[in-house]
Enzyme design. Structure first.
Site, mmCIF file in Angstrom:
data_model
loop_
_atom_site.group_PDB
_atom_site.id
_atom_site.type_symbol
_atom_site.label_atom_id
_atom_site.label_comp_id
_atom_site.label_asym_id
_atom_site.label_seq_id
_atom_site.Cartn_x
_atom_site.Cartn_y
_atom_site.Cartn_z
ATOM 1 N N CYS A 99 52.472 30.466 8.665
ATOM 2 C CA CYS A 99 53.243 30.872 9.849
ATOM 3 C C CYS A 99 52.399 30.677 11.114
ATOM 4 C CB CYS A 99 53.674 32.329 9.721
ATOM 5 S SG CYS A 99 54.351 33.006 11.254
ATOM 6 N N CYS A 143 51.499 33.956 12.901
ATOM 7 C CA CYS A 143 50.487 34.709 12.132
ATOM 8 C C CYS A 143 49.103 34.104 12.385
ATOM 9 C CB CYS A 143 50.814 34.696 10.638
ATOM 10 S SG CYS A 143 52.154 35.823 10.175
ATOM 11 N N ASP A 191 53.831 31.789 26.504
ATOM 12 C CA ASP A 191 54.541 30.698 25.845
ATOM 13 C C ASP A 191 53.923 29.368 26.268
ATOM 14 O OD1 ASP A 191 57.634 30.444 24.479
ATOM 15 O OD2 ASP A 191 56.770 28.638 25.380
ATOM 16 N N HIS A 222 54.220 40.123 9.596
ATOM 17 C CA HIS A 222 55.178 39.018 9.545
ATOM 18 C C HIS A 222 56.583 39.530 9.230
ATOM 19 C CE1 HIS A 222 56.585 34.905 9.218
ATOM 20 N NE2 HIS A 222 57.359 35.359 8.245
ATOM 21 N N HIS A 243 58.940 33.684 12.987
ATOM 22 C CA HIS A 243 58.217 34.958 13.070
ATOM 23 C C HIS A 243 58.860 35.679 14.246
ATOM 24 C CE1 HIS A 243 54.188 37.307 12.811
ATOM 25 N NE2 HIS A 243 54.848 37.852 13.820
ATOM 26 N N HIS A 289 60.016 37.207 17.432
ATOM 27 C CA HIS A 289 59.355 37.229 18.739
ATOM 28 C C HIS A 289 60.379 37.474 19.819
ATOM 29 C CE1 HIS A 289 60.418 33.042 17.771
ATOM 30 N NE2 HIS A 289 60.641 32.861 19.064
HETATM 31 P P1 DGP Z 1 62.049 30.136 19.736
HETATM 32 O O1 DGP Z 1 62.705 28.846 20.100
HETATM 33 O O2 DGP Z 1 62.836 31.335 20.205
HETATM 34 O O3 DGP Z 1 61.698 30.188 18.267
HETATM 35 O O4 DGP Z 1 60.713 30.207 20.563
HETATM 36 C C1 DGP Z 1 59.487 29.745 20.103
HETATM 37 C C2 DGP Z 1 58.606 29.641 21.300
HETATM 38 O O5 DGP Z 1 57.281 29.481 20.844
HETATM 39 C C3 DGP Z 1 58.904 28.436 22.210
HETATM 40 O O6 DGP Z 1 59.311 28.928 23.486
HETATM 41 C C4 DGP Z 1 57.579 27.700 22.327
HETATM 42 C C5 DGP Z 1 56.579 28.671 21.776
HETATM 43 N N1 DGP Z 1 55.482 28.064 21.023
HETATM 44 C C6 DGP Z 1 55.607 27.191 19.988
HETATM 45 N N2 DGP Z 1 54.386 26.856 19.532
HETATM 46 C C7 DGP Z 1 53.483 27.540 20.298
HETATM 47 C C8 DGP Z 1 52.064 27.607 20.304
HETATM 48 O O7 DGP Z 1 51.354 26.981 19.510
HETATM 49 N N3 DGP Z 1 51.490 28.409 21.246
HETATM 50 C C9 DGP Z 1 52.250 29.119 22.145
HETATM 51 N N4 DGP Z 1 51.577 29.868 23.024
HETATM 52 N N5 DGP Z 1 53.589 29.084 22.157
HETATM 53 C C10 DGP Z 1 54.198 28.305 21.245
#
Ligand code: DGP
Length: 113
Positions: free
Chosen positions: A4, A7, A30, A46, A97, A99
């Site tokens: 994950c 995680c 993000d 998780h 996960h 969020h």
């Molecule tokens: P969702 O589409 O609701 O599952 O949002 C997932 C969010 O996670 C998306 O806005 C981009 C963010 N994201 C994906 N990979 C990473 C990462 O490696 N680091 C960070 N900081 N954010 C990430």
């Protein structure tokens, strides 16, 4: 969960821009911000999505919503903000996960796509 992404971020195996952490909650910026402030607030344990919240694990959701006003204050979101969780395929959840997106720093659009 070993495979994950979030995680791994919580464990420090993948770097993140942390903005808040306590015993049960972790929050970080993000990678693809959709607003001037875009923070992801996640449980350290998780839970795959909002659909997997149960009587056993629901207290962490309260912990998240206790953390959010602290994060919002630290980020200067004095004029309000939005909290979103995407769930499953139709909700366009890309990371499995639980969020919560904390978005703010400007007037956000009032309609959903
Ligand atoms: P969702 O589409 O609701 O599952 O949002 C997932 C969010 O996670 C998306 O806005 C981009 C963010 N994201 C994906 N990979 C990473 C990462 O490696 N680091 C960070 N900081 N954010 C990430």
């Amino acid at each position: 969960m070993s495979d994950c992404l979030f995680c791994k971020i919580i464990a420090g195996d993948i770097p993140s821009a942390k903005v808040f952490e306590d015993e049960t909650v972790y929050a970080f910026r993000d990678i693809n911000p959709m607003a001037p402030v875009h923070v992801l607030v996640v449980p350290k344990c998780h839970i795959a999505s909002a659909n997997e919240v149960t009587g056993e694990n629901a207290s962490v959701v309260a912990d998240i919503f206790k953390a959010i006003p602290k994060i919002a204050a630290a980020e200067g979101l004095t004029n309000g903000y939005r909290v979103i969780t995407n769930c499953g395929e139709d909700g366009c959840q890309s990371v499995k996960h639980l969020h919560f997106h904390l978005l703010g720093g400007k007037k956000l659009p009032d309609q959903m796509g």
